[in-house]
Design a protein around this motif. Structure first.
Motif, short mmCIF file in Angstrom:
data_model
loop_
_atom_site.label_atom_id
_atom_site.label_comp_id
_atom_site.label_asym_id
_atom_site.label_seq_id
_atom_site.Cartn_x
_atom_site.Cartn_y
_atom_site.Cartn_z
N GLN A 143 -1.15 1.31 -1.45
CA GLN A 143 -2.47 0.82 -1.03
C GLN A 143 -3.00 -0.13 -2.07
OE1 GLN A 143 -5.21 3.92 0.10
NE2 GLN A 143 -3.58 5.24 0.92
N LEU A 144 -3.63 -1.21 -1.58
CA LEU A 144 -4.25 -2.17 -2.49
C LEU A 144 -5.37 -1.45 -3.23
CD1 LEU A 144 -4.43 -5.36 -0.20
CD2 LEU A 144 -2.77 -4.84 -2.01
N GLY A 145 -5.51 -1.78 -4.48
CA GLY A 145 -6.53 -1.18 -5.30
C GLY A 145 -6.08 0.08 -6.01
N ASP A 184 -3.98 -1.39 -10.39
CA ASP A 184 -4.94 -1.95 -9.42
C ASP A 184 -4.24 -3.01 -8.57
OD1 ASP A 184 -7.22 -2.49 -8.01
OD2 ASP A 184 -8.11 -3.72 -9.60
N LEU A 185 -3.35 -2.55 -7.69
CA LEU A 185 -2.48 -3.44 -6.91
C LEU A 185 -3.30 -4.46 -6.13
CD1 LEU A 185 0.53 -3.87 -6.08
CD2 LEU A 185 0.04 -2.44 -4.08
N HIS A 186 -2.91 -5.75 -6.29
CA HIS A 186 -3.51 -6.86 -5.54
C HIS A 186 -2.52 -7.36 -4.51
CE1 HIS A 186 -6.48 -7.93 -9.04
NE2 HIS A 186 -6.62 -6.68 -8.57
N PHE A 187 -3.07 -8.15 -3.58
CA PHE A 187 -2.21 -8.76 -2.56
C PHE A 187 -1.19 -9.67 -3.20
CE2 PHE A 187 -1.16 -12.04 0.54
CZ PHE A 187 -0.77 -11.27 1.63
N ASP A 236 0.41 -9.19 -5.75
CA ASP A 236 1.50 -8.44 -6.36
C ASP A 236 2.64 -8.18 -5.38
OD1 ASP A 236 0.17 -8.27 -8.81
OD2 ASP A 236 -0.91 -6.45 -8.19
N TYR A 237 2.40 -8.45 -4.10
CA TYR A 237 3.48 -8.26 -3.13
C TYR A 237 4.60 -9.25 -3.45
CZ TYR A 237 0.53 -5.30 -0.15
OH TYR A 237 -0.25 -4.29 0.36
N SER A 245 3.11 -5.04 2.63
CA SER A 245 2.33 -4.13 3.49
C SER A 245 3.23 -3.33 4.41
CB SER A 245 1.31 -4.94 4.31
OG SER A 245 1.99 -5.90 5.11
#
Length: 947
Positions: free
Chosen positions: A348-350, A404-407, A409-410, A435
């Motif tokens: 999950q992001l964040g 703190d996963l960001h978009f 980072d994909y 995702s």
């Protein structure tokens, strides 16, 4: 009336003697091998002592009727050839080249279905003496401060033996003891393996530098000779010392040639060097020469510990170890670990995310990892951290933590493992984070939850994994504790989720678990499912074969039962008679449960209905057959093997007779036996003599008897006996009868009944007859013929002419007999004629504790030109031999002869027979001797008829 009497008298020679001769088994163990001694110990336990490497032979002598079956088993110690897990079904147990591990207690179990089995045992004690080992140790200790040092040397001598060894220490040729030399001490240390004696040299003196010999002895038990070992002690004697030419840890690349040298730096005598590898032997192609070890083109499988050991029996062995590590990498794996703090199983992001990478490498700690994102090196920042040796992961694992996963980072992440500067290919593993990256789920495809296959066929168990990425599937057994998979492993990995089994067996039936792995995917709780495997197999039935006997006209019920099968049901049952299909039996009204057997009823046994019946039971997977042999014929006779003295020899005619006895097995099961057909054939001959023996009604347990006459010495014969009823011939029984001089030895055979010449006497006994006599023999001494008076008959005698002298002895020794009775009687004929006759002695050699000869009978002087008989009672306490000792008199007219030696159990007759009378056993063709017990009732019956 006269005709009636004659008919009755004609039946008397064949008779039934006694009732109920069925008797439980009795057993006795005797030895016939290379025993040193057989004795009774303090608790009346039989002990058989034998030398290691000799042949063990034990016989279980049995009595009882029917003839008991014998089984040998063993406890205590351990035996080779899995003797402890199996049994030997034979009256004679023979072990060639017996080993020390085969000592222990041996049991003979005899059973014949009557009463309880007979069980006897004997303890086998295997004697041995190994080569001794001698090691030297020394201590140096301060005494009285620093004024001087005391040097003490210990010579330790160790040996494995049975019985315990006796030690003798020698310096040079002089035997050492406490009392003769205050500078030595001899003692037995505590807590040592094997037999050990230590020679302690206190405060070493100049005269102590010498050669020392440790001599070990088991006092010549079983003829085992003493053994010895010698060591020379000098002022330079020292333990070995080593050093290596390389470091203790040696890291090399695959394909390199490795050479390690082990160098001696001390030791006297010169130590011996030896290389070893752990685990397992040295690699194929490795060469160890002295202290140099060479391994060409080393490979990863050659990694391990290599030990160099130096020994010279002084002090402790010196040992150096090299840990050889051949660089290698394999099994690159990754893990995706969602935010652990928030206990999340999804990306999950964040939230935080951790990617981990691991390879199995040698050496593990030298591996370096590099992370790439979308083909470029990953740049470290506050949100992107690279760690090593995470305590929650396998050792030397690299982790890339995304905080703190960001978009942004994909992307595709690649982990590369390498050995810097080494010619070992890099390993990499790739993982995509997006995702669409979701944890796995696992399920069983529709219709595949239960897999049913037939035994011997292949099977495929399948579980489907969904998710991205898809992890491997791990399979295990569920329904059996600690059960292994068919591959022999507790856990098996399948990349596609399919477990493939080849040639399944019924023990593979059960529940199998499939679960997701925590590597090459999400590091979360494993998902799992289950698959049931059912293995079908054909039915098993009983009886597989059955012999059904019944009298003519009586009914018979045949039943074939289903024991097990999958499915456990009878789909069909078909009966056949002599291969022809029979109509189905009447249908039994439906029961609550499916029947587990099939039946066929025969209203009456006739000649036409006798034969082979077959019931074939099927369960739709396969079929099994019950076979029934229906007949009204009689069972076979049961030969009686406990007849006392069945062989009766007739020396005059060179013939012998044999008392054949038997009972009829289950005579009431069929129609009465009317007569027996007897067939007698000499072995190695084709023609047989056939006779019919009529009988009256035979009862169970009655002992029937027939005397076989005119059998030729020393031939053996095959005897066949077949009962006949109104149905016809029954089952035949056969046995071999042998001519044996077990009770009486006539010396007709060159083997002289197993008698041997004593090796410790002055001269030997001679076997001869009137035809082989020396025509120039001394007159007026010795017999003209044997006891039979025929020129062909043999006897044993001593020739007292020159070079024999006064007092010379000749001894003839019998085979070894195992005492099974308290009293025995030795009967023999002797001939002592001549004016210089010396003495004839009979001795008994006891074998309980070594050889002990006891005089039992003696006679001296001229007794005339006649054969006379002697009966000598003996009472041996254990295994024994009898010895005939002829002693030469004062001149050459002193030949002594013996003949017809008999050994019987029991006491001797009180009244001696006429020494000039020869008793000849009956040799007529009469079927058997009549029983005295029959004459009283028969006489009364005949008188009644005459009146």
């Amino acid at each position: 009336m006269e005709v009636t009497c004659l008919l009755l008298l004609a039946l008397i020679p064949f008779h039934c003697r006694g009732q109920g001769v069925y008797a439980p088994a009795q057993a006795q163990i005797v030895h016939a091998g290379q025993a040193c001694v057989v004795k009774e110990d303090n608790i009346s336990e039989r002990v058989y002592t034998i030398r290691e490497g000799d042949t063990l032979m034990l016989q279980c002598l049995v009595t009882g009727h029917p003839r008991p079956q014998v089984r040998w088993t063993k406890t205590a110690g351990s035996a080779s050839d899995k003797f402890q897990e199996t049994s030997v079904f034979n009256e004679t147990l023979r072990i060639e080249r017996i080993a020390r591990t085969q000592g222990g207690r041996y049991y003979c179990k005899a059973e014949n279905g009557v009463g309880v089995p007979a069980i006897k045992s004997i303890r086998v004690d295997v004697q041995y003496l190994d080569e001794p080992m001698l090691t030297v140790h020394q201590t140096v200790s301060d005494v009285r401060g620093n004024f001087y040092q005391e040097k003490t040397v210990f010579l330790r001598c160790t040996v494995n033996s049975n019985p315990p060894a006796r030690f003798i220490w020698k310096r040079g040729s002089d035997t050492l003891s406490h009392s003769q030399d205050n500078g030595v001490d001899i003692y037995e240390p505590l807590y040592t393996q094997g037999e050990t004696k230590v020679l302690k040299l206190k405060n070493l003196r100049p005269q102590d530098y010498a050669s020392y010999t440790c001599q070990v002895s088991v006092r010549n038990v079983c003829g085992i000779p003493d053994k010895a070992i010698t060591f020379r002690l000098t002022n330079t004697t020292a333990p070995p010392a080593l050093k290596l030419s390389v470091n203790e840890t040696l890291v090399v690349n695959p394909g390199e040639n490795v050479t390690v040298q082990c160098l001696l730096t001390g030791g006297d005598p010169l130590p011996q060097l030896q290389w070893s590898h752990g685990p397992g032997p040295l690699p194929l192609g490795a060469l160890a020469q002295g202290g140099t070890l060479s391994i060409p083109s080393v490979q990863a499988r050659d990694s391990g510990y290599y030990n160099c050991t130096a020994t010279n029996n002084v002090g402790n062995p010196a040992k150096k170890t090299v840990n050889l590590l051949v660089r290698s990498m394999k099994n690159a794996t990754f893990q995706i670990t969602p935010d652990v703090i928030k206990e999340s199983e999804n990306i999950q992001l964040g939230q935080d995310l951790k990617l981990s990478c691991h390879v199995d490498a040698v050496p593990q700690e030298k591996v370096t990892y590099q992370w790439f994102k979308n083909g470029k090196p990953a740049r470290m920042s506050k949100r992107l951290l690279v760690t090593r040796n995470d305590p929650e992961l396998p050792a030397v694992t690299s982790s890339l933590e995304l905080i703190d996963l960001h978009f942004s980072d994909y992307g595709t992440y690649l982990c590369m493992a390498s050995f810097p500067g080494a010619p070992v290919p890099d390993l990499s593993v790739e993982v995509n984070i997006s995702s669409e990256t979701v944890p796995p789920t696992i399920s069983v495809p529709k219709g595949r939850a239960v897999v049913t296959v037939r035994e011997g066929s292949p099977a495929e168990l399948q579980c489907e994994v969904r998710g991205k990425p898809r992890p491997p599937v791990l399979w295990s057994r569920v329904d059996k504790e600690a059960a292994l998979l068919p591959s022999g492993l507790p856990l098996e990995e399948t990349p596609d989720g399919k477990l493939r089994l080849e040639r399944v067996s019924r023990d593979m039936s059960g529940t199998y678990r499939c679960q997701t792995a925590r590597y090459n995917g999400f590091n979360v709780r494993p998902r799992e499912a289950q698959v049931q495997l059912n293995v079908q197999f054909p039915p098993e039935v009983e009886p597989s074969s059955q012999d059904v006997r019944q009298a003519l006209g009586r009914p018979v019920l045949l039943r074939c039962s289903l024991l097990r099968g999958s499915p456990q049901r009878i789909a069909s049952a078909v009966w056949r008679f002599k291969g022809q299909l029979l109509p189905p039996p009447p249908v039994v009204p439906a029961a609550a449960e499916a029947p587990d057997h099939a039946e066929l009823r025969l209203d009456a046994v006739t000649r036409d209905s006798s034969g082979s019946y077959e019931c074939s039971i099927s369960n739709d997977v396969g079929s099994a057959v019950c076979l029934f042999q229906v007949s009204a014929k009689a069972y076979s006779p049961e030969f009686y093997f406990d007849t006392p003295n069945p062989t009766r020899s007739h020396k005059l005619s060179k013939n012998y007779s044999y008392v054949l006895q038997w009972t009829q097995r289950e005579p009431d099961a069929v129609d009465p036996v009317l007569n027996y057909r007897l067939s007698v054939r000499q072995l190695n001959q084709h023609n047989a003599v056939v006779k019919a023996i009529p009988v009256r009604r035979v009862e169970k347990g009655q002992l029937l008897e027939y005397i076989l006459t005119d059998l030729r010495v020393p031939h053996s014969y095959e005897v066949r006996l077949t009962p006949y009823t109104t149905f016809g011939a029954g089952d035949m029984a056969s046995r071999i009868i042998h001519y044996t001089e077990h009770n009486t030895c006539h010396f007709e055979d060159e083997k002289i009944c197993g008698y041997t010449q004593d090796l410790t006497d002055n001269f030997d006994w001679t076997r001869q007859n009137a035809l082989t006599q020396n025509p120039k023999r001394s007159p007026n001494t010795g017999p003209p013929t044997d006891i039979s008076g025929t020129p062909e008959g043999y006897y044993m005698f001593i020739e007292t002419s020159r070079p024999r002298e006064l007092g010379d002895r000749a001894r003839l020794v019998s085979p070894l007999y195992n005492a099974s009775a308290k009293f025995y009687c030795v009967s023999f004929f002797y001939h002592m004629y001549g004016k210089h006759i010396g003495s004839l002695n009979l001795l008994v050699r006891s074998r309980n504790k070594g050889a002990l000869d006891t005089h039992a009978w003696s006679l001296s002087g001229n007794k005339g030109n006649v054969w006379q008989q002697a009966h000598v009672p003996i009472s041996p306490s254990g295994p024994f031999q009898i010895i005939f000792e002829g002693v030469r008199g004062s001149g050459y007219l002193g030949d002594i002869a013996i003949d017809d030696v008999t050994l019987k159990k029991g006491e001797c007759p009180r009244k001696q027979m006429d020494p000039n009378k020869v008793v000849v056993m009956p040799g007529s063709g009469a079927p058997c001797q009549s029983s005295p017990q029959l004459w009283g009732p028969m006489a009364i019956f005949l008188l009644a008829l005459q009146r």
